[in-house]
Design a protein around this motif. Structure first.
Motif, PDB file in Angstrom:
ATOM      1  N   SER A  65       0.831  -1.211   0.000  1.00 35.18           N
ATOM      2  CA  SER A  65       0.000   0.000   0.000  1.00 35.18           C
ATOM      3  C   SER A  65       0.867   1.263   0.000  1.00 35.18           C
ATOM      4  O   SER A  65       0.532   2.251  -0.655  1.00 35.18           O
ATOM      5  CB  SER A  65      -0.939   0.000   1.203  1.00 35.18           C
ATOM      6  OG  SER A  65      -0.201  -0.080   2.406  1.00 35.18           O
ATOM      7  N   GLU A  66       1.991   1.235   0.703  1.00 35.65           N
ATOM      8  CA  GLU A  66       2.909   2.383   0.720  1.00 35.65           C
ATOM      9  C   GLU A  66       3.550   2.579  -0.651  1.00 35.65           C
ATOM     10  O   GLU A  66       3.704   3.707  -1.125  1.00 35.65           O
ATOM     11  CB  GLU A  66       3.980   2.164   1.780  1.00 35.65           C
ATOM     12  CG  GLU A  66       4.921   3.330   1.958  1.00 35.65           C
ATOM     13  CD  GLU A  66       5.968   3.084   3.034  1.00 35.65           C
ATOM     14  OE1 GLU A  66       7.002   3.777   2.997  1.00 35.65           O
ATOM     15  OE2 GLU A  66       5.762   2.214   3.902  1.00 35.65           O
ATOM     16  N   LEU A  67       3.909   1.492  -1.303  1.00 38.38           N
ATOM     17  CA  LEU A  67       4.481   1.570  -2.643  1.00 38.38           C
ATOM     18  C   LEU A  67       3.479   2.173  -3.626  1.00 38.38           C
ATOM     19  O   LEU A  67       3.810   3.078  -4.398  1.00 38.38           O
ATOM     20  CB  LEU A  67       4.906   0.177  -3.114  1.00 38.38           C
ATOM     21  CG  LEU A  67       5.415   0.071  -4.544  1.00 38.38           C
ATOM     22  CD1 LEU A  67       6.684   0.887  -4.734  1.00 38.38           C
ATOM     23  CD2 LEU A  67       5.649  -1.384  -4.906  1.00 38.38           C
ATOM     24  N   ILE A  68       2.252   1.695  -3.573  1.00 33.01           N
ATOM     25  CA  ILE A  68       1.209   2.204  -4.474  1.00 33.01           C
ATOM     26  C   ILE A  68       0.978   3.693  -4.235  1.00 33.01           C
ATOM     27  O   ILE A  68       0.868   4.476  -5.180  1.00 33.01           O
ATOM     28  CB  ILE A  68      -0.088   1.390  -4.311  1.00 33.01           C
ATOM     29  CG1 ILE A  68       0.127  -0.031  -4.836  1.00 33.01           C
ATOM     30  CG2 ILE A  68      -1.259   2.068  -5.015  1.00 33.01           C
ATOM     31  CD1 ILE A  68      -0.989  -0.999  -4.494  1.00 33.01           C
ATOM     32  N   GLU A  69       0.923   4.088  -2.977  1.00 38.82           N
ATOM     33  CA  GLU A  69       0.720   5.504  -2.648  1.00 38.82           C
ATOM     34  C   GLU A  69       1.880   6.350  -3.178  1.00 38.82           C
ATOM     35  O   GLU A  69       1.678   7.440  -3.703  1.00 38.82           O
ATOM     36  CB  GLU A  69       0.570   5.680  -1.136  1.00 38.82           C
ATOM     37  CG  GLU A  69       0.034   7.013  -0.727  1.00 38.82           C
ATOM     38  CD  GLU A  69      -1.361   7.303  -1.266  1.00 38.82           C
ATOM     39  OE1 GLU A  69      -1.635   8.479  -1.580  1.00 38.82           O
ATOM     40  OE2 GLU A  69      -2.176   6.374  -1.400  1.00 38.82           O
ATOM     41  N   GLY A  70       3.094   5.836  -3.060  1.00 39.11           N
ATOM     42  CA  GLY A  70       4.257   6.551  -3.572  1.00 39.11           C
ATOM     43  C   GLY A  70       4.213   6.723  -5.078  1.00 39.11           C
ATOM     44  O   GLY A  70       4.580   7.777  -5.609  1.00 39.11           O
TER      45      GLY A  70
END
Length: 74
Positions: A65-70
């Motif tokens: 989820s952090e990767l996608i948000e980035g």
């Protein structure tokens, strides 16, 4: 299991070299459990060893989820 870890790390290293610093390598584990089939599972202790190896070798581990948000915020 040590052989599998070496292969895993080798693949991660090769992929990280092949891509720029704005790339990500996604590792997938089917099961992290002592009670699921060994052919598709890794024990919680083995998983901890894998994560410690990544940390000790300066890999940055983030949630998907952090990767996608980035990516969305680029």
């Amino acid at each position: 299991m040590k052989y599998l870890l070496q292969i895993l790390v080798s693949v991660v290293l090769l992929l990280s070299i092949a891509f720029s610093s704005h790339a990500a390598v996604i590792l997938q584990y089917h099961h992290v459990s002592d009670s699921t089939p060994a052919s598709t599972s890794i024990s919680p202790k083995q998983f901890e060893v894998h994560l410690q190896y990544l940390k000790d070798n300066n890999f940055k581990v983030v949630a998907l989820s952090e990767l996608i948000e980035g990516i969305k915020n680029q």
